[in-house]
Write a protein that holds these residues in place. Structure first.
Motif, PDB file in Angstrom:
ATOM      1  N   ILE A  76      15.910 -50.994  21.302  1.00 33.59           N
ATOM      2  CA  ILE A  76      15.758 -51.587  22.633  1.00 33.59           C
ATOM      3  C   ILE A  76      17.030 -52.322  23.048  1.00 33.59           C
ATOM      4  O   ILE A  76      17.424 -52.297  24.221  1.00 33.59           O
ATOM      5  N   LEU A  77      17.692 -52.955  22.094  1.00 28.20           N
ATOM      6  CA  LEU A  77      18.923 -53.679  22.418  1.00 28.20           C
ATOM      7  C   LEU A  77      20.005 -52.759  22.967  1.00 28.20           C
ATOM      8  O   LEU A  77      20.907 -53.207  23.684  1.00 28.20           O
ATOM      9  N   THR A  78      19.936 -51.470  22.662  1.00 28.62           N
ATOM     10  CA  THR A  78      20.934 -50.518  23.150  1.00 28.62           C
ATOM     11  C   THR A  78      20.455 -49.760  24.386  1.00 28.62           C
ATOM     12  O   THR A  78      21.238 -49.061  25.017  1.00 28.62           O
ATOM     13  N   ALA A  79      19.165 -49.879  24.709  1.00 28.03           N
ATOM     14  CA  ALA A  79      18.613 -49.119  25.842  1.00 28.03           C
ATOM     15  C   ALA A  79      17.816 -50.020  26.774  1.00 28.03           C
ATOM     16  O   ALA A  79      16.912 -49.559  27.457  1.00 28.03           O
ATOM     17  N   GLY A  80      18.146 -51.290  26.790  1.00 29.71           N
ATOM     18  CA  GLY A  80      17.419 -52.211  27.650  1.00 29.71           C
ATOM     19  C   GLY A  80      17.594 -53.644  27.204  1.00 29.71           C
ATOM     20  O   GLY A  80      18.654 -54.036  26.721  1.00 29.71           O
TER      21      GLY A  80
END
Length: 371
Positions: free
Chosen positions: A196-200
């Motif tokens: 999630i840190l890389t996509a949001g």
């Protein structure tokens, strides 16, 4: 000069002062800086400020120094927004109880914060059936492929399935946590958290290192509802936290959709209750759902041009009054209130509308100027 964000933080440190009272303070006094210097009598004019709350304010306010507090907080929590920041999520700011501090980690997309990219919340049980999992995956995938950001709570079950499906489809997702943004809960979702840190984004109203607490999760549901333009409840028993999210969504004027199930299925009882109360059905035709979600009014940015003044659209008298009070240099909020002679709440609403129309910009410290 101490910035307005420091006062949001300082007020939030006083016991008994929650997001709702903070919102009332800001609307009553125009700025929390003004409220910080208000007398006990003046504070007593604000709804919700009873004798005990006033005593706590008097006792604790004298020991707090907003500027020093804010500097120290920045060192311990590097990424956060206050309602005084232009990047604070716009839809969340419009709710009655926006978090005074919203911490975040990950990749910020400004269009989401400004309300120009639609975000849809997907919530449900931690123990979904195969039916609930299948439909969660299908709907999350469809939303992601059609430009929606999927918002959920990174809990087991429906939340986890919605985040994963959205990212697999190449979309963005936002996880609202009941812990600090650096605390992974449940721990089995550590790989999901990293993805999630890389996509949001992951966001939370709790500072770093805050562990999970049973009281945090119902409260965080209002943030899921506040960020989203609509809430989809996939499967939920009667006592599911997803129904709390749906209740907040109704209070905030958001649309609620529920996945119908069999009347004797335990995981569907909450959804059937929502449908009985007027929630919209999630039906097999996903194109229809996407059309309905796409039809929800969005906050559209207006491109500002240097056209002649006579081409500027006709504004309502209230908006025109606020517009006339602005200048090319930045002016503080309380000065604008004084210039217009209007109530602080009315000025705040007018400034937001004018900003969305592209006629002004908000700077740190609740200062505004014509663009």
């Amino acid at each position: 000069m101490v910035e307005e964000g420091a006062y949001w933080l300082a007020w939030a440190q006083i016991s008994g002062i929650g997001p709702v009272l903070l919102r009332r303070l800001q609307q009553h006094f125009g700025t929390l800086a003004t409220a910080w210097n208000a007398t006990k009598v003046q504070l007593g004019e604000v709804e919700g400020f009873g004798f005990q709350t006033l005593e706590k304010v008097v006792q604790q306010r004298s020991r707090l120094h907003p500027e020093e507090l804010f500097t120290k907080h920045q060192q311990e929590n590097s990424h956060f927004w206050t309602p005084a920041d232009a990047d604070y999520p716009r839809l969340l700011l419009e709710t009655p109880s926006p978090p005074p501090i919203l911490y975040y980690r990950g990749e910020v997309e400004l269009q989401e914060n400004l309300g120009q990219k639609p975000m849809v919340g997907i919530v449900g049980t931690r123990q979904p059936s195969e039916y609930g999992i299948r439909w969660t995956r299908q709907i999350s995938t469809a939303l992601a492929k059609n430009g929606f950001t999927v918002v959920s709570g990174m809990a087991e079950g429906i939340d986890t399935e919605s985040h994963i499906a959205a990212m697999k489809a190449g979309g963005r997702t936002i996880a609202v946590l009941g812990t600090g943004v650096d605390v992974i809960y449940p721990h089995k979702n550590r790989d999901l958290y990293k993805q999630i840190l890389t996509a949001g984004l992951v966001v939370s109203e709790y500072p770093t290192k805050t562990p999970p607490d049973r009281t945090h999760f119902p409260r965080r549901n209002r943030i899921i509802a506040g960020l989203s333009r609509a809430i989809l409840v996939m499967e939920a028993p009667i006592k599911s936290g997803a129904l709390i999210t749906a209740t907040y969504a109704n209070e905030f004027g958001k649309d609620v959709y529920a996945l119908p199930g069999r009347v004797d299925d335990y995981p569907s009882q909450g959804c059937l209750k929502l449908l009985n109360q007027g929630a919209s059905f999630i039906l097999k035709e996903l194109d229809e759902l996407l059309t309905m979600l796409g039809g929800i009014p969005q906050i559209d940015g207006v491109e500002v041009c240097t056209a002649p003044e006579q081409l500027m659209p006709t504004l309502s008298p209230e908006l025109q009054t606020v517009m006339d009070a602005l200048a090319s240099e930045a002016l503080p909020f309380d000065f604008i209130v004084q210039q217009t002679g209007m109530a602080a709440g009315s000025v705040s609403g007018a400034l937001l509308q004018l900003e969305l129309m592209g006629f002004l910009s908000q700077l740190p410290g609740m200062r505004y100027q014509k663009t």
